[in-house]
Write an enzyme that holds these catalytic residues in place. Structure first.
Site, PDB file in Angstrom:
ATOM      1  N   CYS A  50       0.881  -1.175   0.000  1.00 49.91           N
ATOM      2  CA  CYS A  50       0.000   0.000   0.000  1.00 49.91           C
ATOM      3  C   CYS A  50       0.919   1.226   0.000  1.00 49.91           C
ATOM      4  CB  CYS A  50      -0.976  -0.029   1.182  1.00 49.91           C
ATOM      5  SG  CYS A  50      -0.213  -0.140   2.818  1.00 49.91           S
TER       6      CYS A  50
ATOM      7  N   HIS B 236      14.183 -14.433  11.926  1.00 55.09           N
ATOM      8  CA  HIS B 236      13.828 -14.468  13.353  1.00 55.09           C
ATOM      9  C   HIS B 236      12.334 -14.605  13.612  1.00 55.09           C
ATOM     10  CE1 HIS B 236      17.704 -12.375  15.068  1.00 55.09           C
ATOM     11  NE2 HIS B 236      17.973 -13.405  14.261  1.00 55.09           N
TER      12      HIS B 236
HETATM   13  C1  RB5 Z   1      -4.056   5.195   0.686  1.00 53.44           C
HETATM   14  O1  RB5 Z   1      -4.077   6.554   0.441  1.00 53.44           O
HETATM   15  C2  RB5 Z   1      -3.150   4.848   1.875  1.00 53.44           C
HETATM   16  O2  RB5 Z   1      -3.731   5.278   3.054  1.00 53.44           O
HETATM   17  C3  RB5 Z   1      -2.852   3.377   1.881  1.00 53.44           C
HETATM   18  O3  RB5 Z   1      -2.232   3.029   0.698  1.00 53.44           O
HETATM   19  C4  RB5 Z   1      -1.918   2.858   2.971  1.00 53.44           C
HETATM   20  O4  RB5 Z   1      -0.735   3.593   3.030  1.00 53.44           O
HETATM   21  C5  RB5 Z   1      -2.514   2.628   4.287  1.00 53.44           C
HETATM   22  O5  RB5 Z   1      -1.849   2.136   5.221  1.00 53.44           O
END
Ligand code: RB5
Length: 142
Positions: free
Chosen positions: A64, A97
């Protein structure tokens, strides 16, 4: 080697970079399949975590923006140890680990080369076992 992989829009570009870089790996891409700013990371985190927990011994990668939300959602699944890594050393230690079975990366925080090195470490490092075995076992609450 098979790797379950997924991203939201924050990790979409890095996911494709990793899939293009490691041609020898059989990636199972569980989404999102379009770069849509409205998509949500937990949906994909749950899909990859479920796949890894059902396929014993397999590994996953979730990307993400920061790697944080993906790890939080994936770690709700029993038997999943998802670790955020911002360096190859963290990815190495997560396997050696902590017997991590999912690597989470931040597409907005980690450059492509560092992320690729981290994934290589994650795939090539074995869990050391020994003194780490009871510690890892006791991560799951009773
Ligand atoms: C999306 O904008 C962002 O919040 C997501 O990709 C992530 O970083 C969340 O933990």
């Amino acid at each position: 080697m098979k790797i379950y992989i997924g991203s939201d829009h924050g990790g979409y570009g890095l996911k494709h970079h990793l899939m293009d870089t490691f041609k020898e790996v059989e990636f199972v891409d569980l989404g999102h399949w379009e770069n849509n700013p409205a998509d949500n990371y937990p949906e994909v985190a749950h899909k990859v975590a479920a796949a890894v927990s059902q396929d014993k011994g397999s590994l996953g990668v979730l990307i993400c923006g920061s790697g944080l939300g993906m790890s939080m959602a994936a770690n709700k699944h029993q038997g999943i140890r998802a670790a955020v890594a911002t360096s190859p050393q963290m990815a190495h230690l997560a396997r050696q680990h902590n017997d991590a079975n999912i690597l989470t990366l931040g597409g907005r925080l980690t450059d492509q080369d560092t992320a690729a090195q981290a994934l290589r470490e994650f795939m090539e490092t074995e869990f050391e076992g020994g003194r780490h075995e009871p510690r890892v076992k006791s991560i799951e609450p009773d």
